[in-house]
Design an enzyme around this catalytic site. Structure first.
Site, PDB file in Angstrom:
ATOM      1  N   GLU A  14       0.791  -1.231   0.000  1.00 27.88           N
ATOM      2  CA  GLU A  14       0.000   0.000   0.000  1.00 27.88           C
ATOM      3  C   GLU A  14       0.822   1.279   0.000  1.00 27.88           C
ATOM      4  OE1 GLU A  14      -2.488  -2.824   2.610  1.00 27.88           O
ATOM      5  OE2 GLU A  14      -0.396  -2.457   2.183  1.00 27.88           O
ATOM      6  N   ASP A  17      -2.336  -5.230   3.212  1.00 24.85           N
ATOM      7  CA  ASP A  17      -2.639  -5.625   4.591  1.00 24.85           C
ATOM      8  C   ASP A  17      -3.624  -6.784   4.621  1.00 24.85           C
ATOM      9  OD1 ASP A  17      -0.963  -3.666   5.489  1.00 24.85           O
ATOM     10  OD2 ASP A  17      -2.540  -2.207   5.870  1.00 24.85           O
ATOM     11  N   ASP A  70      -6.343  -7.388   6.438  1.00 20.53           N
ATOM     12  CA  ASP A  70      -7.744  -7.225   6.828  1.00 20.53           C
ATOM     13  C   ASP A  70      -8.618  -7.069   5.585  1.00 20.53           C
ATOM     14  OD1 ASP A  70      -7.030  -4.728   5.980  1.00 20.53           O
ATOM     15  OD2 ASP A  70      -7.283  -3.746   7.924  1.00 20.53           O
ATOM     16  N   GLU A 115      -9.951  -4.406   4.237  1.00 18.09           N
ATOM     17  CA  GLU A 115      -9.538  -3.319   3.345  1.00 18.09           C
ATOM     18  C   GLU A 115      -8.353  -3.751   2.489  1.00 18.09           C
ATOM     19  OE1 GLU A 115     -10.917  -0.293   2.771  1.00 18.09           O
ATOM     20  OE2 GLU A 115     -12.565  -0.930   4.066  1.00 18.09           O
ATOM     21  N   TYR A 142       0.957  -6.132  12.767  1.00 18.25           N
ATOM     22  CA  TYR A 142      -0.123  -5.359  12.145  1.00 18.25           C
ATOM     23  C   TYR A 142      -1.039  -4.762  13.203  1.00 18.25           C
ATOM     24  CZ  TYR A 142      -3.693  -4.031   8.788  1.00 18.25           C
ATOM     25  OH  TYR A 142      -4.573  -3.315   8.027  1.00 18.25           O
ATOM     26  N   ARG A 144      -4.139  -3.253  12.986  1.00 19.35           N
ATOM     27  CA  ARG A 144      -5.614  -3.276  12.932  1.00 19.35           C
ATOM     28  C   ARG A 144      -6.075  -4.706  13.169  1.00 19.35           C
ATOM     29  NH1 ARG A 144      -4.463   0.340   8.653  1.00 19.35           N
ATOM     30  NH2 ARG A 144      -5.033   2.477   9.219  1.00 19.35           N
ATOM     31  N   HIS A 178      -5.183 -11.798  12.654  1.00 20.91           N
ATOM     32  CA  HIS A 178      -5.263 -12.989  13.492  1.00 20.91           C
ATOM     33  C   HIS A 178      -4.211 -13.021  14.584  1.00 20.91           C
ATOM     34  CE1 HIS A 178      -8.143 -14.315  10.586  1.00 20.91           C
ATOM     35  NE2 HIS A 178      -7.263 -14.204   9.616  1.00 20.91           N
TER      36      HIS A 178
END
Length: 880
Positions: free
Chosen positions: A17, A104, A106, A108, A334, A336, A381
């Protein structure tokens, strides 16, 4: 030919990203890889009709960006600022032998990977390029190598869930926001989670507005064990009746809930203090119990935001900016996530650190396993923890990381270590002391083994000091033992209204309700603050009158859409879609069209003509007792220039710093009477016989000639800085209204020179040239020579002309290395650290400003400037 050679070179393209993440990953990959950044999402729904491709603009759903007529098919467009970058990515794909999507992990991130595939599909299909999805929790060499060994496909269920969430938010926001524009004010917004968060803040303020305090008294005794220590005990029973606590009073009436309580006033408390000293004191009961305190689990997104807010005053947004940087530079996992799970490698690293720093006795026999508390937990996770093995200690990174990033890293490191340490152990002792008709209660606590408290205590910066504070020692006592009462002190108490939410407690409440997700909390808080629905008083969140009006409209006319349970149920439905257990189209159809045409679409069509703007723009404060005009109901009404009071025909402006729970009926009547006084002239102009008033406006007090009722133009002159409205006499008002005054004629151009008083103080003017008067010159006595001398000087900015003396100074840091000054600026006071300036909000006075608020204002302004700089650079690149 060169391009063909690169295609055959076997180099693999990795897309992430951000540039920071790209640089970090590049350092772990060999020359057979090259890394590019997508710069976030490459496609999205159109922002408005102008972004819709011409072929779709005539469609009824074009502005919505979602074809509600064909299974809610979204219309994705590449934003103009991303088009050049997408072209760059397409060229990179042409030069690649393989494509790895390492966004990432998740929803998004999964959606970004899917959109990249869609955008790059022609190049991928033309080359028959292998596409792989890389997933990792931390950016370390080991994690990247492991991900490369086991790539996977894009998770279509996660993509569909993110798409459904995006469409749902678009239907909600684009449906309700225009209604708010028409009924309250242009530029407002409503959101699926944002409006529920605002409702929580508003309802807490309404509870505070309805609150009625109660006053009660009790006694605290100081007791002495013979030849041993002292201890304090509190009176709990008197003549067989229990003494009240704060929770025993009705918050809306201030009256006790139970009539059979021993309620003391000050006189009774003093009387009993004297009387009870006549009785001997003996130990009636002693109870000792062991206790065990377990460490908190490692951080998830919401708990990290909460703790950073409590410890450092960081906003949720700022915490996530710091965490993002730490993650992308390879320092933490990570950020989030709502999972408290730690990977085996992390458990091993934590246990090695504990053994080395604290000793084997602080290690539990087996690693701790935590169950996630959050409803519908999903996203990543693993918990937020230091990256790598072994963990880098905070001391290793002191001076390497920026100060605030270091603070956050240390917090994450301590929490992770503490989560794998042994329980703290101790004993609790409770004692009851009998003195005639009274019973006193004392409780103590001693820590026999500190366990995890050696490393980390929630809400505390110094675990060792916190350990000392947590111990309350009571000397050894046995029943029937006599003790000496040395002092009985009456103590008064006043019940307190429910506390306002802070960012930390609001996030915790939303999380407990199952509303919102880790990636959304910072955005939610940013939105309700930036829309001026909520303001900050210290660290507390308070609604504005605008926020209260928006919530009242939504609650009265769209109760289901801001219902807590309904919103949590929406999250559960979206989670079911992410697990492949529900069909997104079926859910969107039910939400928008409803059953038997009773969905959002019909509701909006019905309510647009039903809602009266004059009703939703006023908020009832109360109705004074009595008769006559002063007994009419008092409302706050939202006006073009801000909220004001309304009672019948009477009006009064509201001070911007006054919060809703501070506006009582008595305060409202005081403001209305003050406004009525301002509407009375202090005299009349001898030349015109027009009335002269002294009023208070947005920029301070001013003198006004006329009242618009005579059909003539009204003249207004602002008073010199520091002048109080109540001190102004008619003679002074006439003097100020005599401006502008002619000083003379400029010898060089023949133009007249005037002196005048403006909003920012006195100034001289000749044609279009103006210069402010320095403090040593008076507009009443300035000469032509002095005016010409001022006009001859180079024109400087107002900021330069103002006194450099700060209004306040905050010195921060252990060695005072950071200084924040509060200065007086053109548009009012502002804070500055020498690099960034931030204007104080209207509802925050210079005297009430704290160092934490000053830091937060500068952080928010710096973030805004960074975003603006990025936008300017993108525009500049497009124009070249």
């Amino acid at each position: 030919m060169a391009k063909a050679k690169r295609q055959d070179s076997g180099r693999s393209l990795v897309i992430v990203e951000s540039p920071t993440k790209a640089r970090t990953i590049s350092g772990f990959l060999g020359p057979e890889f090259f890394v590019e950044a997508s710069m976030g999402h490459v496609r999205d729904l159109p922002e408005g009709a102008k972004d819709v491709p011409p072929d779709y603009r005539k469609s009824g759903w074009a502005e919505l960006g979602v074809n509600v007529e064909e299974d809610f098919k979204p219309l994705y467009v590449i934003p103009k600022e991303k088009q050049k970058h997408v072209t760059k990515l397409r060229r990179a794909v042409k030069d690649a032998a393989r494509l790895y999507l390492a966004t990432d992990e998740d929803r998004e991130g999964e959606a970004i990977s899917w959109h990249l595939c869609e955008v790059l599909k022609p190049e991928i299909e033309r080359k028959q390029l292998p596409v792989h999805r890389l997933v990792f929790h931390e950016i370390t060499k080991e994690a990247i190598q492991k991900a490369l060994q086991s790539p996977r496909d894009i998770n279509e269920d996660l993509v569909r869930a993110q798409e459904a969430r995006r469409i749902l938010d678009r239907l909600f926001g684009y449906g309700l926001s225009p209604l708010l524009w028409r009924k309250i004010r242009a530029g407002l917004s409503a959101g699926r989670v944002q409006s529920v968060a605002l409702r929580l803040v508003v309802e807490r303020e309404q509870q505070r507005m309805a609150f009625r305090p109660a006053r009660y008294w009790d006694l605290t005794g100081l007791f002495q064990k013979q030849n041993d220590g002292q201890f304090e005990a509190k009176l709990i029973l008197l003549e067989g009746k229990r003494l009240p606590e704060g929770r025993d009073f009705d918050p809306t009436t201030g009256q006790p809930k139970d009539p059979d309580l021993a309620i003391l006033d000050e006189a009774a408390a003093k009387r009993w203090a004297d009387e009870l000293l006549r009785y001997p004191a003996r130990v009636a009961e002693v109870e000792e119990k062991p206790y065990v305190a377990r460490p908190a689990p490692p951080f998830i997104t919401s708990t990290l935001q909460q703790e950073a807010n409590r410890k450092f005053g960081f906003t949720a947004r700022y915490t996530m900016q710091l965490a993002q940087s730490l993650y992308e530079n390879g320092y933490i996992t990570y950020m989030r996530t709502d999972s408290t799970h730690l990977a085996p490698v992390a458990l091993e690293a934590a246990r090695e650190t504990i053994a080395a720093l604290f000793g084997e006795e602080y290690l539990p026999p087996e690693p701790r396993v935590y169950r996630t508390r959050v409803r519908n937990a999903q996203e990543a996770h693993e918990a937020i923890r230091p990256a790598g093995h072994p963990f880098r200690s905070p001391e290793e990174l002191r001076g390497v990381l920026p100060p605030d990033e270091w603070k956050l890293y240390e917090l994450i490191w301590k929490r992770t270590i503490a989560s794998q340490m042994r329980d703290a152990e101790g004993k609790r002792v409770t004692v009851q002391i009998a003195m005639g008709p009274a019973r006193f209660h004392a409780s103590g606590k001693t820590i026999t083994f500190p366990g995890y408290l050696r490393a980390y205590v929630e809400g505390s910066d110094d675990p060792e000091a916190e350990l000392a504070d947590r111990e309350v020692v009571i000397p050894p006592l046995v029943p029937e033992e006599e003790v000496v009462c040395q002092l009985l002190e009456p103590k008064g108490h006043t019940t307190q209204p429910p506390p306002r939410y802070t960012e930390a407690t609001l996030i915790r409440t939303l999380e407990d309700m199952g509303i919102g997700r880790p990636s959304t909390y910072a955005t939610i808080l940013d939105t309700i603050l930036s829309r001026n629905y909520v303001t900050k008083r210290g660290n507390a969140l308070a609604p504005t009158w605008l926020g209260m009006a928006v919530t009242n409209l939504l609650k009265d006319h769209f109760p289901e859409l801001v219902d807590y349970q309904f919103t949590a149920q929406m999250e559960e439905e979206l989670d079911a879609i992410s697990r492949g257990e529900a069909n997104p189209v079926d859910y969107l159809r039910k939400f928008y069209f409803g059953n038997e045409n009773r969905g959002l679409k019909e509701l909006l069509e019905k309510k647009i003509g039903e809602i009266r703007a004059d009703q939703v723009n006023r908020i009832l404060i109360g109705q004074p007792k009595g008769e006559g005009p002063e007994a009419a109901p008092i409302y706050v009404r939202l006006g073009k220039y801000g909220p004001y009071l309304e009672q019948g025909d009477r009006r009064a402006p509201l001070p911007p710093e006054l919060l809703p729970d501070e506006l009582t009926v008595e305060k409202a009547l005081e403001l209305l009477r003050k406004a009525a006084e301002e509407d009375k002239p202090i005299g009349f102009c001898p030349q015109t016989n027009r009335p002269i008033y002294v009023k208070t406006g947005r920029f301070g007090p001013y003198v006004q000639l006329g009242n618009r009722r005579d059909g003539q133009k009204v003249r207004q002159v602002y008073l010199p800085r520091g002048t109080k409205r109540e001190d102004v006499t008619l003679e002074q008002a006439l003097e100020w209204l005599s401006f502008p005054k002619k000083v003379g004629v400029h010898p060089d151009n023949g133009k007249e020179v005037f002196v005048n008083i403006g909003r920012y103080g006195p100034y001289v003017q000749c044609d279009s040239e103006t210069r402010s008067l320095p403090p040593e010159l008076s507009p009443k006595t300035i000469t032509l020579e002095q005016a010409l001398e001022l006009l001859a000087q180079p024109k400087t900015s107002r900021r330069t002309r103002r006194s450099p003396e700060p209004l306040r100074v905050f010195t921060l840091g252990e060695n005072g290395e950071r200084v924040i000054r509060v200065m007086d600026g053109r548009y009012g006071p502002y804070v500055t650290d020498g690099k960034t300036n931030a204007t104080l909000p209207k509802d925050l006075s210079v005297d009430a400003l704290t160092a934490e608020q000053a830091e937060e204002l500068l952080r928010q302004r710096a973030a805004q400037q960074a975003g603006a700089t990025g936008r300017r650079k993108r525009r500049a690149r497009r124009s070249t």
